[in-house]
Design a protein around this motif. Structure first.
Motif, PDB file in Angstrom:
ATOM      1  N   ASP A 156       0.855  -1.183   0.000  1.00  0.00           N
ATOM      2  CA  ASP A 156       0.000   0.000   0.000  1.00  0.00           C
ATOM      3  C   ASP A 156       0.893   1.235   0.000  1.00  0.00           C
ATOM      4  OD1 ASP A 156      -2.683   1.296   0.283  1.00  0.00           O
ATOM      5  OD2 ASP A 156      -1.709   2.122   2.070  1.00  0.00           O
ATOM      6  N   ASP A 159      -1.169   7.861  -0.569  1.00  0.00           N
ATOM      7  CA  ASP A 159      -2.428   8.302  -1.177  1.00  0.00           C
ATOM      8  C   ASP A 159      -2.158   9.589  -1.952  1.00  0.00           C
ATOM      9  OD1 ASP A 159      -5.017   8.857  -1.861  1.00  0.00           O
ATOM     10  OD2 ASP A 159      -5.731   9.193   0.179  1.00  0.00           O
ATOM     11  N   ARG A 213      -7.544   2.468  -7.452  1.00  0.00           N
ATOM     12  CA  ARG A 213      -7.055   2.856  -6.126  1.00  0.00           C
ATOM     13  C   ARG A 213      -6.571   1.627  -5.370  1.00  0.00           C
ATOM     14  NH1 ARG A 213      -9.825   3.734  -0.954  1.00  0.00           N
ATOM     15  NH2 ARG A 213      -8.674   5.307   0.257  1.00  0.00           N
ATOM     16  N   ARG A 214      -7.271   0.506  -5.571  1.00  0.00           N
ATOM     17  CA  ARG A 214      -6.882  -0.769  -4.962  1.00  0.00           C
ATOM     18  C   ARG A 214      -7.227  -1.891  -5.938  1.00  0.00           C
ATOM     19  NH1 ARG A 214      -8.353  -2.278   0.969  1.00  0.00           N
ATOM     20  NH2 ARG A 214     -10.509  -2.166   0.283  1.00  0.00           N
ATOM     21  N   SER A 231      -2.373  -1.158  -3.492  1.00  0.00           N
ATOM     22  CA  SER A 231      -3.269  -0.053  -3.167  1.00  0.00           C
ATOM     23  C   SER A 231      -2.498   1.230  -2.945  1.00  0.00           C
ATOM     24  CB  SER A 231      -4.116  -0.389  -1.931  1.00  0.00           C
ATOM     25  OG  SER A 231      -3.294  -0.692  -0.824  1.00  0.00           O
ATOM     26  N   THR A 233      -3.589   3.927  -0.623  1.00  0.00           N
ATOM     27  CA  THR A 233      -4.469   4.519   0.385  1.00  0.00           C
ATOM     28  C   THR A 233      -3.706   5.156   1.534  1.00  0.00           C
ATOM     29  OG1 THR A 233      -4.704   2.483   1.686  1.00  0.00           O
ATOM     30  CG2 THR A 233      -6.233   2.789  -0.158  1.00  0.00           C
TER      31      THR A 233
END
Length: 336
Positions: A156, A159, A213-214, A231, A233
């Protein structure tokens, strides 16, 4: 391929953004026998701040510079192929940021251009030069955990704000291309670079730009399976767990380890072997190996183009697969 054993290797940067200024630029400044001869960027101030001998706002001007031996491409993903091919056709070696291309077809075109020009083309997947990544490859080749049955890879990233290119599919944005390439590479390496079958995909997109986004994907190989979560985020979650029929490998911060200590847990019937890796700068390791290769040293480690192509083909297959819906399961958390 020509060699420059006794001369300074001249580098040129296409792109003067964060990754160039904070990562590869400092790596080159600490590397003997290299010089940043030219930098080109849309912002002339940022290009000049890299400290190159010459700064340009015109990318083509950098390619025309005869003092530049290697071009490092740190532009939007959507123009990697275009400028890599142009650099190769100009007689330059190329180190290109990941993902090498937006598709397997682009990677093939880039590879063809490199072979025609007799020049290096290397994907700058910097974590591949980390000693732990190399160690994992050796352990798997030695069969320490037996035959690989399952791999779980999670990454991840930050963002991005709404104006960042990572939210724009047309510019090569999205979680799969931006951070998923690291996880896909780790999965394929564990499965000996076999081509997977995509059995399920779930993805979420931003409202604007349609970039993912994912993305969660389930993959099947002849002898095992894999799960991928890519991802953007901002949680910073990372995990890599490789399960074999005789043991497991767990790595902490598998895709961003560098200037902090890193660990690898090898669990077999004989017990748990905890391996520790001191801080290193994988960008410096990457730049040093590329420089050695430009000088004609065949022992230099480079990411093989065949492996870059395998990653691109797997990501193509994941992107082609229809989504079964939004990701409704909790993120996978793996602990060493």
């Amino acid at each position: 391929m020509t060699t420059t054993t006794e001369t300074t290797v001249g580098w040129g940067f296409l792109g003067a953004g964060h990754i160039a200024t904070a990562s590869l630029g400092p790596a080159l400044r600490g590397l003997a026998g290299t010089e940043l001869r030219a930098a080109a960027g849309r912002d002339p101030g940022r290009a000049a701040a890299l400290g190159a001998v010459a700064a340009h706002t015109d990318y083509a001007a950098l390619l025309a510079d005869d003092t530049v031996d290697v071009v490092y491409i740190a532009l939007h993903n959507s123009v990697h192929a275009e400028w890599a091919v142009r650099a190769l056709e100009s007689g330059k070696h190329v180190l290109c940021e990941k993902p090498l291309g937006l598709s397997a077809d682009e990677v093939k075109d880039m590879t063809d251009a490199a072979r025609a020009a007799d020049r290096l083309l290397v994907e700058a997947a910097w974590n591949r030069w980390h000693p732990r990544t190399r160690d994992i490859a050796r352990l798997l080749a030695q069969g320490v955990i037996g035959e690989v049955r399952h791999v779980e890879a999670v990454f991840d990233g930050a963002d991005p704000d709404r104006h960042n290119y990572r939210r724009d599919a047309a510019l090569g944005g999205g979680a799969l291309l931006d951070v998923g390439c690291y996880a896909v590479s780790a999965i394929l390496a564990a499965h000996d670079w076999a081509a997977p079958t995509v059995t399920a995909v779930r993805r979420e997109t931003w409202p604007e730009g349609s970039a993912d986004r994912r993305t969660r994907a389930e993959l099947r190989f002849d002898r095992g399976t894999a799960g991928l979560l890519a991802s953007l985020t901002g949680t910073g979650q990372e995990a890599l767990a490789i399960t074999g029929n005789a043991g497991t490998l767990h790595a902490d911060r598998p895709f961003t380890a560098g200037r902090e200590p890193a660990g690898l847990w090898v669990r077999t019937a004989a017990g748990t072997d905890v391996r520790r890796y001191p801080p290193v700068d994988p960008y410096a390791l990457m730049a040093a190996e590329v420089t050695r290769a430009v000088r004609g040293d065949a022992s230099a480690y480079l990411v093989p183009l065949e492996e870059s192509l395998a990653v691109a083909e797997a990501m193509d297959a994941i992107r082609r697969a229809p989504s079964a819906g939004d990701i409704d399961a909790p993120d996978v958390v793996l602990r060493a």
